[in-house]
Design an enzyme around this catalytic site. Sequence first.
Site, PDB file in Angstrom:
ATOM      1  CB  SER A 182      26.847 -42.934   7.089  1.00 32.26           C
ATOM      2  OG  SER A 182      25.576 -42.332   6.925  1.00 32.26           O
ATOM      3  CG  HIS A 216      31.052 -42.838   7.138  1.00 27.44           C
ATOM      4  ND1 HIS A 216      31.006 -43.511   8.340  1.00 27.44           N
ATOM      5  CD2 HIS A 216      30.158 -41.827   7.242  1.00 27.44           C
ATOM      6  CE1 HIS A 216      30.121 -42.932   9.131  1.00 27.44           C
ATOM      7  NE2 HIS A 216      29.594 -41.908   8.490  1.00 27.44           N
ATOM      8  CE  LYS A 227      31.489 -40.523  10.791  1.00 25.59           C
ATOM      9  NZ  LYS A 227      31.347 -39.177  11.392  1.00 25.59           N
TER      10      LYS A 227
END
Length: 396
Positions: A183, A211, A242
């Site tokens: 990240s 991610h 996300k």
Amino acid sequence: MIDLFEKCSKPKLSDQAKELGIYPYFHALESKQDTEVIMEGKRRIMLGSNNYLGLTTDPEVIEAGVQAYMDLGSGCSGSRFLNGTLRLHLELEAELAKFLHKDDVMTFSTGFQSNLGIISAIVGPKDYVIMDRENHASLYDGCRLSYGQMLRFRHNDMADLEKKLQKVPENCGCLIVTDGVFSMGGDIANLPEICRLARQYGARVMVDDAHGLGVLGDGGRGTASYYGLEDAVDIYMGTFSKSLASLGGYMAASGQVTDFVRHSSRPFIFSASIPPANCAAALAALRKLEAHPELVTKLQENALYMRRRLAERNIKMRPSNGDIIPIIPIYTYEEIPTLTIAKDLYENGVYVNSSLPPATAPHECLLRTSLMASHTHELIDEAVGVIAEVLGRYEL
């Protein structure tokens, strides 16, 4: 006995930053999370969000959340074990398992809680967990909550990983845990070698793909898919906050492993379930991703474009093995200069995140920029121009 609160009054970097007027946290949004936002009354180009596919403003995702709120109320008021399971939760888990090519999925209330719940359930008193040093903080806290022994290997250093595997006694279980996409650095784990070493030594593999989902792999299926190693990775973890534009987390694994965690994970058993609106929004975003894999292609193209534009302006980025990853860290080295530059960028209309120790190594502070599929080249050019101008004033 000393005062328990004595530590609270000791000088901190945050105090110094406030005194200097460069405190970077808790800026208030006054608009939707988008490529351009209104933050504290002014327009800013958003280069600090994990909204990778830009779906927080998608009408279908918003409508799904609103409809669930109207149909099912504002919350579940209980854990999944008791009164907190909705048919919507089961639908989301089933569709996500199918998308990820895994037998089963279970959802947690947050991504952070997912890592606490998975590791603490799987890793027992006689087990070992081996961690990449740059793994997310939630993975470290999951290890602390377990009763196992934690070992750490140098970031993406496979020789060091093997040394740690050799320290695990033959009568102990072992879980290798790594971020898929890191990240802070925006680089990709060396999963082929991790999985090879796991097979050689009899360890299991868990990938935190918070991610990675929606960012790389076939149709955005993540890091294991990117390497063609979906069957070699035992546990995927991910988040809805996300690419899937909501809130919550999940674990994807075999049916046997998932059922074990479902019945033994204290953070899962003793927490309220994801509210209906969050669940419905995540499901709508997943369906959007499945129907529009070109969103992933556009995101990767934006990452390549911004890296090229930054390189043309001689801006020093942290080296990465993932040019298609939308996390692009820029070196600023020291803490106070980093915060000063971030404030200067903010005042000039570009929001970025300041990455300081312990998220980075000492003297390797970064400005963490991140892109969305919905950023246009025009917005990227405008932001790069501001970044180049500001960094030029600091001779960076």
